[in-house]
Design an enzyme around this catalytic site. Structure first.
Site, PDB file in Angstrom:
ATOM      1  N   LYS A 102       5.341 -11.289  11.472  1.00 21.19           N
ATOM      2  CA  LYS A 102       6.685 -11.369  10.891  1.00 21.19           C
ATOM      3  C   LYS A 102       7.411 -10.053  11.155  1.00 21.19           C
ATOM      4  CE  LYS A 102       5.810  -8.477   7.288  1.00 21.19           C
ATOM      5  NZ  LYS A 102       6.369  -7.101   7.265  1.00 21.19           N
ATOM      6  N   ASP A 109       1.766  -8.922   1.287  1.00 25.49           N
ATOM      7  CA  ASP A 109       2.470  -9.748   2.274  1.00 25.49           C
ATOM      8  C   ASP A 109       1.843 -11.127   2.450  1.00 25.49           C
ATOM      9  OD1 ASP A 109       4.149  -7.629   2.734  1.00 25.49           O
ATOM     10  OD2 ASP A 109       3.334  -7.116   4.700  1.00 25.49           O
TER      11      ASP A 109
END
Length: 269
Positions: free
Chosen positions: A8, A132
């Site tokens: 990401k 995350d």
């Protein structure tokens, strides 16, 4: 079962507050990109884990994939598995590669053994393993806050744009990145600003880590400047570094660029 845990990027990253538990609150937009690892999980007589590709530092027994297995094993009578992780996404690069491996392990075990976990339940397991990790359960663009493990919908559509990710092979630990940050309340409404055209982001959307990491690592700043020179509509370091990304309106030729570095480019969806 084979899956492809993807990385990401952070579009904007603001460190807003030091928490009582030692973590930091942040605001960011997490956006999935196509740079992927390869993860294979199969039922086996004994539990095993091996990795190939990029070298993963530390004890293999502490790998997040194994931690995810043991976490689910506490609540479900799942059999032993063989886990093979082929590591492609650079480590310590601000792209959440390890977190993605963790989340994809949870999703794969859920599917493989018919655990019938909801999205929220899988996110709750992932939150126990890293800030995350929970993002990669839904794995779609989201406004992230808290420790980076709380989400809200955000209307950011970069489909059709091209992205170039450049990693200068510099490992920046989380501790090093946060040691130079002074938490401050974010003065912009990130969700609102990201509704503007990408070309408007340059002077508005910041990564708080850049302020002290770019002077320390000139290669990172040079990459960012190069991406703008190549025509990027927006360029930034992602996460706590060291990877830098550039968003382009059309595909560019990078064959003669960034020869010393790890690079990935592709079309965003």
């Amino acid at each position: 079962m084979v899956t492809f845990p993807n990385a990401k990027i952070n579009i904007g990253l603001y460190i807003t507050e030091k928490r009582a538990d030692g973590f930091h609150n942040l605001e960011s937009c997490f956006y999935p990109v196509g740079w992927c690892d390869i993860l294979e999980i199969l039922p086996a007589e004994t539990l095993s884990f091996r990795s190939t590709g990029l070298d993963i530092p530390g004890n293999p027994e502490s790998n997040l994939c194994l931690k995810a297995y043991h976490l689910l094993k506490q609540d479900f009578d799942i059999p032993s598995v063989s886990i093979h992780l082929h590591k492609v996404v650079p480590i310590g690069a601000g792209m959440g590669g390890g977190s993605a491996d963790c989340a994809f392990t949870i999703k794969t075990l859920n599917e493989l053994f018919l655990l019938h976990l909801s999205t929220q339940q899988m996110e709750n397991y992932a939150r126990k393993l890293g800030s995350d990790c929970a993002f990669f359960i839904q794995n779609r663009p989201q406004y992230c806050f808290g420790k980076g493990d709380e989400f809200a919908n955000i209307t950011v559509d970069l489909s059709g744009k091209y992205i170039v990710l450049v990693n200068p092979n510099i490992h920046i630990s989380t501790a090093e990145a946060y040691s130079g940050v002074k938490p401050l309340k974010n003065e912009i409404d990130l969700q609102e600003v990201l509704q503007k055209p990408v070309n408007d982001w340059k002077d508005l959307v910041k990564n708080d880590f850049e302020k002290h990491l770019l002077p320390k690592y000139p290669a990172i700043e040079n990459i960012k400047n190069q991406l703008y020179e190549l025509g990027a509509a927006y360029a930034s370091m992602t996460g706590s570094g060291s990877t830098v990304f550039g968003i382009f309106d059309e595909e560019i030729d990078t064959k003669t660029q960034f020869e010393k570095y790890s690079i990935w480019q592709g079309k965003l969806s």
